[in-house]
Design an enzyme around this catalytic site. Structure first.
Site, PDB file in Angstrom:
ATOM      1  CG  ASP A   1      -1.946  -1.157   1.109  1.00 34.60           C
ATOM      2  OD1 ASP A   1      -2.917  -1.042   0.342  1.00 34.60           O
ATOM      3  OD2 ASP A   1      -1.723  -2.178   1.775  1.00 34.60           O
TER       4      ASP A   1
ATOM      5  CG  ASP B   1      -3.842  -0.868  -3.347  1.00 37.16           C
ATOM      6  OD1 ASP B   1      -4.170  -1.374  -4.449  1.00 37.16           O
ATOM      7  OD2 ASP B   1      -4.657  -0.543  -2.485  1.00 37.16           O
TER       8      ASP B   1
ATOM      9  CG  HIS C   1      -6.125   1.890  -5.076  1.00 40.47           C
ATOM     10  ND1 HIS C   1      -6.450   3.214  -5.195  1.00 40.47           N
ATOM     11  CD2 HIS C   1      -6.830   1.434  -4.010  1.00 40.47           C
ATOM     12  CE1 HIS C   1      -7.305   3.554  -4.246  1.00 40.47           C
ATOM     13  NE2 HIS C   1      -7.549   2.491  -3.507  1.00 40.47           N
TER      14      HIS C   1
ATOM     15  CG  HIS D   1      -4.153  -5.806  -2.051  1.00 39.35           C
ATOM     16  ND1 HIS D   1      -3.210  -4.949  -1.545  1.00 39.35           N
ATOM     17  CD2 HIS D   1      -5.266  -5.059  -2.231  1.00 39.35           C
ATOM     18  CE1 HIS D   1      -3.710  -3.733  -1.444  1.00 39.35           C
ATOM     19  NE2 HIS D   1      -4.969  -3.775  -1.842  1.00 39.35           N
TER      20      HIS D   1
ATOM     21  CG  HIS E   1      -7.386  -4.390   0.836  1.00 35.26           C
ATOM     22  ND1 HIS E   1      -7.477  -3.265   0.025  1.00 35.26           N
ATOM     23  CD2 HIS E   1      -8.664  -4.852   0.948  1.00 35.26           C
ATOM     24  CE1 HIS E   1      -8.748  -3.087  -0.341  1.00 35.26           C
ATOM     25  NE2 HIS E   1      -9.478  -4.018   0.211  1.00 35.26           N
TER      26      HIS E   1
ATOM     27  CG  HIS F   1      -4.248   1.930   4.042  1.00 35.45           C
ATOM     28  ND1 HIS F   1      -4.456   3.128   3.388  1.00 35.45           N
ATOM     29  CD2 HIS F   1      -4.169   0.985   3.069  1.00 35.45           C
ATOM     30  CE1 HIS F   1      -4.509   2.919   2.085  1.00 35.45           C
ATOM     31  NE2 HIS F   1      -4.344   1.615   1.870  1.00 35.45           N
TER      32      HIS F   1
END
Length: 384
Positions: free
Chosen positions: A8, A49, A85, A158, A187, A189
């Site tokens: 991330d 991400d 993302h 993820h 995934h 945070h």
């Protein structure tokens, strides 16, 4: 043997529409790469991400390329999966990670689900939405069978797991196979380090503050990555915190003391290397114009952004009645309204669509709608 695990990084994210914040994400990523090389790890895992968009800016691509070349020159291979993302929400889309295969990036994909690094089995697959839960569970079963043939194994995912997520998750904890040595998750945070099966399940968290809701966890656990040592019976995990480029400051003051409190804030931040972001709550406000003028006059030149919240005496009484700990956000309200459908796919679709539309990602929203209806209704027609 030890490796670095991060996730991330969201390269290219322009928080609050500010280019300065986009550069902050690049700066943190560069710090992480340098620290990884200092730690002399054997390899690196990135759990999705990597980018904030399926169409990263040239600067986002260049930043990753520079980091990848640094790792390659240090003889440190990196394995990566795509997060939600990283690719457009349409069938057959290709994440930008594939652009870097010739630079040495080892992409874990539906085609190449697993690699070997010496005697370590490294396996996984990119993000799967909850509408693909059957595919997701079947793939997990397949990888679990392969992992059974190896003493040391790493599962790279993820995905949201119900134990760590509130409403938006794709897997229940009981659906995760328990025979891997280490679970390299992405995934979520926030930082999670949990015992699971015979090993460790870890979300290293985002590398920067992607949302202000992450601030509590950031102040407790910091932002950064982890170093994992596989030489012991159970993996040992060391948290590596990276200093962020600028500070987030939360301050609550009373309107009556506005002048003096703003003066104290100004005196505190005047020598900061980078302008901070300030979340300012002002109670008992009798004149919002007066408050705005003073904030702009005293803090505008020293801050990247001030996010004020004005609470009038009448609103304060209302706040005392509302239980803020249990108040529902927009996603939770949406989910509660859809309970009557008794369909997790519809709830997940609605929350994902809300998330895209709230960020003006109209094209991705349209792709999500097309994919949902294609999968949902084609499946129903097959059943009929």
């Amino acid at each position: 043997m030890k490796f670095a695990h991060l996730a991330d990084t969201h390269l290219g994210y322009r928080q609050f529409g500010l280019y300065e914040r986009e550069k902050d994400f690049y700066e943190v990523f560069e710090k992480i790469i340098d620290r990884i090389i200092e730690e002399k790890v054997d390899f690196v895992i990135h759990s999705g991400d990597l980018f904030d968009s399926s169409r990263p800016s040239p600067m986002a691509l260049l930043t990753f390329q520079k980091g990848l070349i640094k790792l390659k020159n240090a003889n440190i291979p990196i394995f990566a999966i795509a997060g939600n993302h990283d690719f457009a929400m349409r069938q057959g889309s290709i994440p930008p990670q594939v652009l870097f295969k010739k630079f040495g990036l080892k992409v874990i994909s539906p085609i190449n689900t697993n690699y070997m690094y010496e005697d370590v089995f490294i396996a996984g697959f990119p993000f799967h939405s909850s509408s693909q839960d059957k595919v997701l569970k079947n793939k997990l079963t397949e990888l679990s069978k392969k992992a059974a043939n190896h003493e040391k194994s790493i599962l790279v995912l993820h995905q949201g797991i119900d134990k760590y997520f509130n409403l938006q998750y794709e897997l229940e904890i009981g659906e995760v196979p328990d025979n891997f040595t280490y679970y390299a998750m992405g995934h979520l945070h926030n930082y999670i380090n949990d015992d699971f099966g015979k090993g460790k399940l870890v979300y290293p968290g985002s590398s920067e503050v992607w949302k202000t809701s992450e601030l509590d966890d950031f102040r407790k656990n910091g932002k950064g990555f982890v170093i994992v040592d596989l030489d012991s019976k159970k993996p040992s995990v060391e948290r590596i915190k990276i200093d962020l480029p600028r500070e987030f400051i939360d301050k609550t003051i009373d309107f009556e003391n506005l002048d003096s409190e703003i003066g104290l804030i100004r005196n505190t931040i005047k020598d900061f290397d980078k302008k901070p972001i300030i979340n300012l709550t002002i109670n008992n406000v009798t004149s919002t114009n007066e408050a705005y003028e003073l904030i702009n006059e005293e803090l505008d030149d020293l801050t990247l952004m001030v996010r004020p919240k004005f609470i009038t005496p009448g609103e304060e009484n209302i706040d005392l009645i509302i239980d803020k700990e249990n108040a529902l956000g927009p996603i939770e309200v949406l989910a509660s309204r859809l309970e009557s459908y008794d369909d997790e796919d519809i709830t997940k679709f609605a929350s994902d669509l809300y998330a895209l539309l709230s960020k003006d990602k109209n094209e991705e929203a349209k792709q999500l709608i097309d994919e949902f209806y294609r999968q949902k209704f084609s499946a129903e027609e097959e059943e009929d």
